[in-house]
Design a protein around this motif. Structure first.
Motif, mmCIF file in Angstrom:
data_model
loop_
_atom_site.group_PDB
_atom_site.id
_atom_site.type_symbol
_atom_site.label_atom_id
_atom_site.label_comp_id
_atom_site.label_asym_id
_atom_site.label_seq_id
_atom_site.Cartn_x
_atom_site.Cartn_y
_atom_site.Cartn_z
ATOM 1 N N VAL A 162 53.176 33.975 35.502
ATOM 2 C CA VAL A 162 51.738 33.368 35.519
ATOM 3 C C VAL A 162 50.903 33.367 36.746
ATOM 4 C CG1 VAL A 162 52.455 30.968 36.313
ATOM 5 C CG2 VAL A 162 50.570 31.247 34.844
ATOM 6 N N THR A 163 49.821 33.433 36.799
ATOM 7 C CA THR A 163 49.004 33.797 38.261
ATOM 8 C C THR A 163 49.269 32.475 39.033
ATOM 9 O OG1 THR A 163 46.948 32.508 37.876
ATOM 10 C CG2 THR A 163 47.093 34.915 37.027
ATOM 11 N N GLU A 164 49.346 32.941 40.466
ATOM 12 C CA GLU A 164 49.886 31.932 41.529
ATOM 13 C C GLU A 164 48.412 30.857 41.658
ATOM 14 O OE1 GLU A 164 51.278 33.920 44.953
ATOM 15 O OE2 GLU A 164 51.210 32.122 46.005
ATOM 16 N N GLU A 214 45.679 25.435 25.890
ATOM 17 C CA GLU A 214 45.318 26.844 25.379
ATOM 18 C C GLU A 214 44.518 27.337 26.084
ATOM 19 O OE1 GLU A 214 43.897 27.039 21.383
ATOM 20 O OE2 GLU A 214 44.471 29.246 21.309
ATOM 21 N N ASP A 215 44.560 28.426 27.162
ATOM 22 C CA ASP A 215 43.765 29.080 27.671
ATOM 23 C C ASP A 215 43.183 30.307 26.926
ATOM 24 O OD1 ASP A 215 42.046 30.375 29.799
ATOM 25 O OD2 ASP A 215 43.549 30.400 31.374
ATOM 26 N N ASP A 216 41.878 30.410 26.696
ATOM 27 C CA ASP A 216 41.540 31.480 25.986
ATOM 28 C C ASP A 216 40.330 32.347 26.495
ATOM 29 O OD1 ASP A 216 41.574 32.805 23.513
ATOM 30 O OD2 ASP A 216 40.026 31.626 22.401
ATOM 31 N N PHE A 272 32.842 31.689 30.520
ATOM 32 C CA PHE A 272 31.929 32.550 30.421
ATOM 33 C C PHE A 272 32.267 33.733 31.388
ATOM 34 C CE2 PHE A 272 30.276 29.435 28.008
ATOM 35 C CZ PHE A 272 29.949 29.984 26.805
ATOM 36 N N SER A 273 33.286 33.252 32.311
ATOM 37 C CA SER A 273 33.246 34.464 33.414
ATOM 38 C C SER A 273 33.606 35.792 33.093
ATOM 39 C CB SER A 273 34.598 33.867 34.362
ATOM 40 O OG SER A 273 34.399 32.557 34.954
ATOM 41 N N LYS A 274 34.510 36.114 32.073
ATOM 42 C CA LYS A 274 35.047 37.336 31.617
ATOM 43 C C LYS A 274 33.960 37.952 30.803
ATOM 44 C CE LYS A 274 38.383 36.318 33.834
ATOM 45 N NZ LYS A 274 38.454 36.660 35.273
ATOM 46 N N ILE A 275 33.194 37.336 30.060
ATOM 47 C CA ILE A 275 32.253 38.143 29.129
ATOM 48 C C ILE A 275 31.007 38.210 29.780
ATOM 49 C CG2 ILE A 275 30.876 37.890 26.982
ATOM 50 C CD1 ILE A 275 33.033 35.558 26.126
HETATM 51 C C1 PLP Z 1 44.628 33.103 33.148
HETATM 52 C C2 PLP Z 1 42.917 32.889 33.469
HETATM 53 N N1 PLP Z 1 42.392 32.046 32.842
HETATM 54 C C3 PLP Z 1 40.937 31.709 33.180
HETATM 55 C C4 PLP Z 1 40.282 32.219 34.116
HETATM 56 C C5 PLP Z 1 38.995 32.305 34.494
HETATM 57 O O1 PLP Z 1 38.779 31.036 35.448
HETATM 58 P P1 PLP Z 1 37.349 30.643 35.579
HETATM 59 O O2 PLP Z 1 36.541 30.450 34.284
HETATM 60 O O3 PLP Z 1 37.248 29.419 36.732
HETATM 61 O O4 PLP Z 1 36.494 31.938 36.369
HETATM 62 C C6 PLP Z 1 41.004 33.197 35.003
HETATM 63 C C7 PLP Z 1 40.471 33.980 35.933
HETATM 64 O O5 PLP Z 1 40.634 34.932 36.497
HETATM 65 C C8 PLP Z 1 42.356 33.674 34.669
HETATM 66 O O6 PLP Z 1 43.182 34.543 35.391
#
Ligand code: PLP
Length: 464
Positions: free
Chosen positions: A200-202, A274-276, A305-308
């Motif tokens: 998982v990310t740090e 659940e992180d989608d 909406f960060s990725k889209i």
């Molecule tokens: C696993 C994961 N979930 C969610 C996010 C989105 O985070 P945020 O909505 O705070 O930009 C990230 C960001 O890189 C992520 O790596």
């Protein structure tokens, strides 16, 4: 005689310049306590300004307590103002010789194609909101977020992700990051265990540990989190999972494991978070519905909406079981009152007018193309490797079967960057020959050049 130069072209008025100079001299003890200042007439004469200007400066300093007046005697410096400003210790300045370096090709993950942000459509929408929105949009709003955006999200999630949500169950947050942080506090995790996918990310991990939770890593393979490894004799406060495209491994969690997870949450009376975060981009088969559709009481759904669109918007949301909504609302209020309403209303309009889904379709095409270029380049370049987690999102993982261990410095030496999966592992030793390759932000020619460099970089690791 007090004298200093004044600038007549400065943006500051002459009175303000006099005030500043006197303040500076008083604090530095150049004008000592109880020292008599020149009369306004004298000072005006020596500085070549009007008496009114000096009087204006003196009035201000009097109000701030720098000076005091004795009637029929004069104006004096107040007591106890000698004050040494602490100087910051600056590290010695070293002149660096910059050599023109070859730019690094960075396969960083989770970075959308920022050059494809729909600037014009967003600007039009935002402008329209600024010019036409009700006045209340410019005032304080509910901590849950603006109702127009919550309605738009509820509608979108129901149609496209199978999420069952009424607008009142949605809390708009400053990204999914804040949603996680609020939840960690809300679910009273201090000193308690929370189960987290490993790797998982740090960043995710530290959101939990900074809030006082203890991490219990749960083994995660190329199918995602394995529910068989969840603790049986104690109850975690929650289980954090990314079932639609695990980060970093890229797995899409099979329905059998989803059901097992939900059954576990029910049995232990705990929650699944659940992180989608990037499930909109599915390239193979049809999108799997969100886990929340299996159980709305035990699954808390997070979106962003960060990725889209763009991480700069800082808009995410959580869909909560009803019994958690009031507490989450309070928690959000205490944190920052609410997320910026103008952006929320603009985003609601952007979604309602179909611009959001149009953008998703465009980006999906773009990412699918970049992914194809990457997959073909990997297959043509490396004979002994497996590609994992390529069916969705903006990254995939490559396992190099003829390499024992990849070294980050070998990559840097060849001007290419990618994170070794091992870096994300809590239990070390299982992912040393795997790389996460993010491609969403890279032009096709950079992907091809990056793979060439990776080939050279890994040659030294093969020899080990
Ligand atoms: C696993 C994961 N979930 C969610 C996010 C989105 O985070 P945020 O909505 O705070 O930009 C990230 C960001 O890189 C992520 O790596």
């Amino acid at each position: 005689m007090l004298w200093f130069t004044l600038s007549r072209n400065e943006e500051q008025t002459l009175a303000v310049q006099i005030e500043e100079e006197l303040r500076k001299r008083i604090l530095a003890s150049q004008l000592r306590e109880n020292e008599k200042l020149p009369s306004s007439r004298e000072l005006a004469h020596s500085l070549g300004v009007s008496r009114n200007t000096v009087n204006e400066a003196y009035e201000q300093l009097l109000m701030e307590g720098y000076i005091y007046r004795i009637p029929r005697s004069g104006t004096y410096v107040s007591k106890g103002l000698a004050f040494k400003k602490e100087r910051r210790q600056l590290p010695p300045f070293e002149k660096q010789i910059h050599q023109p370096e070859e730019p690094i090709i960075d396969f960083k993950a989770s970075q959308p194609a920022l050059d494809h942000f729909p600037r014009q459509a967003w600007a039009n929408t935002y402008k329209q909101v600024c010019l036409t929105a009700n006045e209340d949009v410019f005032g304080y709003q509910s901590a849950l977020g603006h109702v127009q955006l919550r309605e738009a999200i509820a509608n979108y999630l129901g149609r496209l992700r199978g999420v069952e949500a009424l607008p009142d169950q949605i809390v708009i947050t400053t990204g999914a990051t804040q949603a996680l942080s609020l939840l960690t506090t809300l679910l009273q995790t201090v000193g308690e265990k929370v189960c987290v996918e490993d790797p998982v990310t740090e960043e995710m991990r530290s959101i939990f540990t900074e809030a006082g939770a203890k991490i219990e890593p749960i083994h995660t393979d190329e199918h995602g989190i394995n529910p068989a490894h969840l603790p049986k004799n104690h109850k975690p406060r929650f289980v954090f999972t990314i079932p639609s495209h695990q980060f970093p491994l890229g797995a899409i969690l099979p329905v059998k494991r989803r059901i097992e997870l939900v059954e576990y949450a029910r049995r232990m009376e705990t929650y699944i978070i659940e992180d989608d975060y990037d499930s909109e981009f599915i390239y193979e088969g049809t999108p799997v519905q969100a886990m929340q559709s299996l159980d709305t009481e035990h699954v808390i759904y997070l979106g962003t909406f960060s990725k889209i669109l763009s991480p700069s918007l800082r808009i995410g949301y959580m869909v909560l079981p009803y019994h958690l909504v009031e507490r989450a609302k309070k928690q959000k209020w205490f944190t920052d009152r609410h997320t910026s309403s103008l952006e929320q209303v603009a985003l609601a309009m952007f979604i309602k007018e179909g611009l959001f889904e149009k953008h998703i379709r465009r980006m999906k095409k773009l990412y699918a193309k970049r992914r194809k270029v990457l997959v073909e380049a990997i297959q043509a370049t490396f004979s002994q490797c497996d590609i994992i987690g390529q069916a969705a999102g903006m990254h995939l993982v490559v396992r190099f079967n003829n390499v024992n261990r990849i070294h980050a410095h070998d990559l840097v030496n060849h001007h290419v960057h990618a994170i070794i999966v091992e870096h994300f592992s809590i239990e070390k030793g299982q992912h040393q020959n795997e790389l996460v390759l993010g491609y969403g932000h890279l032009q096709e020619e950079d992907i091809l050049e990056g793979i060439k460099r990776l080939k050279k970089a890994l040659t030294s690791c093969v020899a080990e």
